[in-house]
Design a protein around this motif. Sequence first.
Motif, mmCIF file in Angstrom:
data_model
loop_
_atom_site.group_PDB
_atom_site.id
_atom_site.type_symbol
_atom_site.label_atom_id
_atom_site.label_comp_id
_atom_site.label_asym_id
_atom_site.label_seq_id
_atom_site.Cartn_x
_atom_site.Cartn_y
_atom_site.Cartn_z
ATOM 1 N N VAL A 1 0.794 -1.008 0.287
ATOM 2 C CA VAL A 1 0.203 -0.073 -0.176
ATOM 3 C C VAL A 1 0.791 1.316 -0.017
ATOM 4 N N GLY A 2 2.031 1.010 0.342
ATOM 5 C CA GLY A 2 3.023 2.256 0.414
ATOM 6 C C GLY A 2 2.884 3.129 1.784
ATOM 7 N N TYR A 3 2.751 4.598 1.666
ATOM 8 C CA TYR A 3 2.754 5.309 2.761
ATOM 9 C C TYR A 3 2.319 6.736 2.347
ATOM 10 N N VAL A 4 2.117 7.480 3.243
ATOM 11 C CA VAL A 4 1.501 9.159 3.026
ATOM 12 C C VAL A 4 2.674 9.923 3.973
ATOM 13 N N GLY A 5 2.789 11.067 3.526
ATOM 14 C CA GLY A 5 3.762 12.087 4.126
ATOM 15 C C GLY A 5 3.321 13.304 3.555
ATOM 16 N N THR A 6 3.989 14.470 4.450
ATOM 17 C CA THR A 6 3.745 15.683 3.933
ATOM 18 C C THR A 6 4.478 16.075 2.680
ATOM 19 N N ALA A 7 4.087 16.932 2.008
ATOM 20 C CA ALA A 7 4.618 17.578 0.715
ATOM 21 C C ALA A 7 5.833 18.103 0.928
ATOM 22 N N SER A 8 6.997 17.929 -0.007
ATOM 23 C CA SER A 8 8.163 18.534 0.096
ATOM 24 C C SER A 8 8.101 20.176 -0.367
ATOM 25 N N ALA A 9 9.069 20.632 -0.047
ATOM 26 C CA ALA A 9 8.974 22.242 -0.679
ATOM 27 C C ALA A 9 9.008 22.221 -1.949
ATOM 28 N N GLU A 10 9.747 21.177 -2.827
ATOM 29 C CA GLU A 10 9.590 21.098 -4.267
ATOM 30 C C GLU A 10 8.025 20.969 -4.872
ATOM 31 N N GLN A 11 7.599 20.075 -4.135
ATOM 32 C CA GLN A 11 5.957 19.712 -4.597
ATOM 33 C C GLN A 11 5.285 21.026 -4.443
ATOM 34 N N PHE A 12 5.595 21.730 -3.403
ATOM 35 C CA PHE A 12 4.705 23.032 -3.194
ATOM 36 C C PHE A 12 4.795 24.036 -4.160
ATOM 37 N N LYS A 13 6.288 24.301 -4.527
ATOM 38 C CA LYS A 13 6.752 25.243 -5.416
ATOM 39 C C LYS A 13 5.904 24.925 -6.787
ATOM 40 N N LYS A 14 6.011 23.578 -7.170
ATOM 41 C CA LYS A 14 5.722 23.438 -8.434
ATOM 42 C C LYS A 14 3.981 23.314 -8.447
ATOM 43 N N ASP A 15 3.273 22.922 -7.460
ATOM 44 C CA ASP A 15 1.764 22.998 -7.548
ATOM 45 C C ASP A 15 1.116 24.161 -7.145
ATOM 46 N N LYS A 16 1.687 24.907 -6.165
ATOM 47 C CA LYS A 16 1.296 26.253 -5.580
ATOM 48 C C LYS A 16 -0.158 25.827 -4.987
ATOM 49 N N ASP A 17 -0.457 24.517 -4.459
ATOM 50 C CA ASP A 17 -1.689 24.222 -3.992
ATOM 51 C C ASP A 17 -1.724 24.474 -2.430
ATOM 52 N N PRO A 18 -2.268 25.554 -1.725
ATOM 53 C CA PRO A 18 -2.408 25.884 -0.366
ATOM 54 C C PRO A 18 -2.550 24.483 0.495
ATOM 55 N N LEU A 19 -3.205 23.475 -0.017
ATOM 56 C CA LEU A 19 -3.599 22.221 0.795
ATOM 57 C C LEU A 19 -2.471 21.603 1.263
ATOM 58 N N LEU A 20 -1.286 21.558 0.215
ATOM 59 C CA LEU A 20 -0.102 20.775 0.307
ATOM 60 C C LEU A 20 0.725 21.222 1.998
ATOM 61 N N VAL A 21 0.489 22.617 2.113
ATOM 62 C CA VAL A 21 1.127 23.199 3.196
ATOM 63 C C VAL A 21 0.254 23.400 4.348
ATOM 64 N N THR A 22 -1.023 22.698 4.592
ATOM 65 C CA THR A 22 -2.019 22.711 5.499
ATOM 66 C C THR A 22 -1.574 21.783 6.447
ATOM 67 N N PRO A 23 -1.502 22.288 7.780
ATOM 68 C CA PRO A 23 -1.218 21.360 8.948
ATOM 69 C C PRO A 23 -2.114 20.022 8.879
ATOM 70 N N GLY A 24 -1.379 18.921 9.033
ATOM 71 C CA GLY A 24 -2.131 17.824 9.028
ATOM 72 C C GLY A 24 -2.506 17.156 7.589
ATOM 73 N N PHE A 25 -1.978 17.672 6.510
ATOM 74 C CA PHE A 25 -2.419 17.149 5.213
ATOM 75 C C PHE A 25 -1.253 16.277 4.733
ATOM 76 N N LYS A 26 -1.504 15.048 4.311
ATOM 77 C CA LYS A 26 -0.443 14.313 3.721
ATOM 78 C C LYS A 26 -0.978 13.601 2.375
ATOM 79 N N LEU A 27 0.069 13.305 1.656
ATOM 80 C CA LEU A 27 -0.398 12.654 0.324
ATOM 81 C C LEU A 27 0.239 11.564 0.138
ATOM 82 N N GLY A 28 -0.357 10.763 -1.091
ATOM 83 C CA GLY A 28 0.655 9.350 -1.097
ATOM 84 C C GLY A 28 2.014 9.701 -1.484
ATOM 85 N N LYS A 29 2.924 8.891 -0.903
ATOM 86 C CA LYS A 29 4.487 8.749 -1.273
ATOM 87 C C LYS A 29 4.859 7.577 -2.001
#
Length: 678
Positions: free
Chosen positions: A172-200
């Motif tokens: 199944v893999g795991y989830v984790g916080t978005a990296s700085a590179e992912q936020f710079k790429k997507d600019k999605d505020p959800l990526l830096v919302t406390p508690g949010f994690k995405l599939g890694k």
Amino acid sequence: MVRITEATQAYSFSRRALVLGGLQGGVALVLAGRMAYLSVFENERYRLMAESNRINLTLTPPRRGWIVDRNGVPLANNRTDFRVDLIPDRMEDKPKTIDALQKLLGFSEEDRARIETDLKRAAGFQPVQVLQNLDWERYATVIVRLPEMAGVQATQGFARNYPLGAGVGHLVGYVGTASAEQFKKDKDPLLVTPGFKLGKDGIEKTLEDRLRGTPGAKRVEVTAHGRLVRELATRPDSPGESVRLTIDAGLQEYAARRLGTNSGSAVVLDCQTGDMLAMVSMPAYDPNSFSDGISQTEWKMLSEDDHVPLMNKVLQGLYPPGSTVKPMNSLALLQNGVDPQATVHCGGALQVGNGVFHCHKRGGHGAVNMRRAVAQSCDIYFYEMLRRYGYDAIAPVARSLGMGQKFDLPFTTQRTGVVPDSAWKLKRYKQNWTVADSLNASIGQGYVLANPLQLAVMAARLGSGREIVPRLVADGPAKLAAPLQVDPEHIAIVRDAMFAVVNDGGTGGASRLSIPGVTMAAKTGTAQVRRITMAERRGGVLKNAALPFKMRDHALFIAFAPADNPKYAMAIVLEHNGHTVRNLDTPLIGRDIMTFLYDRPQAMKSLHEAEPTWGGTYKERGIAQAEAFRRAQQAPPPPAPEDTEAAASNVAAEAADATTSNTIDATAAERGSAEIEE
């Protein structure tokens, strides 16, 4: 004159006063008008501006959809999570704040080092995790002191949970916080919302769009310094879609436990539909650790382990398949007109030119036909047959049985291995194919490489006579696979030979089932990873137990059951196992995993008898290993990488590349065949 002058001065003064009063009245009118305009016409605009100064709109992370097995048992679900984060831009005195939190929460110096490292990496309002999975008492202690600690944020939400831990790490893999590179790429505020994690990794990553869901939103009243005053209206999140897999959770956990201390993998397929019932790679990382934020010590332990727990061996491991290819080679020989009753004399060795190719049985097997050659795993039979027909007659059948194929599965990495032939060698090495190449390939050595999933597909296709394609996501009803374009009589001959491996004096007798009415057909295999010199042969070939771990042979096993009407097929590959411990070798592991599908109490009894001798379950061994590793550390470990997904991928890729290159080098056809013991 005096009176006239005084009158004139009085008049002038009165006039100036009148003008001044008029001007003042005009200004007052203008001010009154402006105030009226602002209060009436601009009221909404300034109300909203004032509102934005004291009201913040924040996103609420959506609950991820569950990942469940074929029966609805959760492989990944969500649990209530109390957490504390830091918002770097709102912190006034970082060391003082961390000191206060450490006193309140009691976290370790290693946790503190991680927090300080993450604060240096974080940008702006990107949250930095302090701790999660807090109990209510510690969480409440922080809540009441929030006004004293600028930049501290306490949140109640949901965290990912993996009930089977390492048993499903590579599945199944795991989830984790978005990296700085992912936020710079997507600019999605959800990526830096406390508690949010995405599939890694694994399914969590490839099915992110289905699992993520839609975030909620809430308005909160804050002070000028951004401190929370109270929560206002909220919009609830929409949970992600749950995903059902073809996996049987009970079988998955059993196989993970039954592999014991091995570095290896096991795959179980439905022989009629291709449904994957188990896909296990061990040892593995615990996805709960990665999802919670892996510690420096645990990362160092995982990345340095010579059993490579970060690599999904089912899809990324490539191995010489050894003697497990002999049933497949037999099918190819039958299709090329070979009489299954034709015999070859095995005297223990075969000379071809200046080279000598040995059988694993030093004294030889005598006269053997196809059935006995498969059952006894006679190398000389296949050497001789491949000397006559060449490997170009085998390669097309190998590909039709799944070797060298990449399957449509929700994983980002699959290594397809090698099905060599004369055209392949000429293209890759600019050299012609030789008889020695054919002889080595005939016993699954030389250039031949496969991953464990391909071996399981090969077993399923041989057992069922159908073009089985592995399926992992149960998006619809299972479909019966189409028949292979093979003579059913040839399939029956190969099945019977594999039946003899287990039930008629063959090399896999230890895997015989004790289940009334159910027999298993199989093929054992051993793959050499080092060159055995003639000097060593003369002095006595070293046993695996006397060799370092990385120099020991791989142990392999393919099987299906019931032998007369197959329903389940499997493949087991154990890296550098060397057949050194009986209850950790492939025949008994294969027997117990297949037994679990028919008689779970019997299978569990066998596991409970052996497991204590290995140090307990994989969870218990993992805890003990981590503690021993911590005690052995002479210096503080380096920080865990920011992007653990990429770092873990690099570790796995390097290990897989090393395994592949070493295997090809050690078993290259030009060096001749080694003595292989079944």
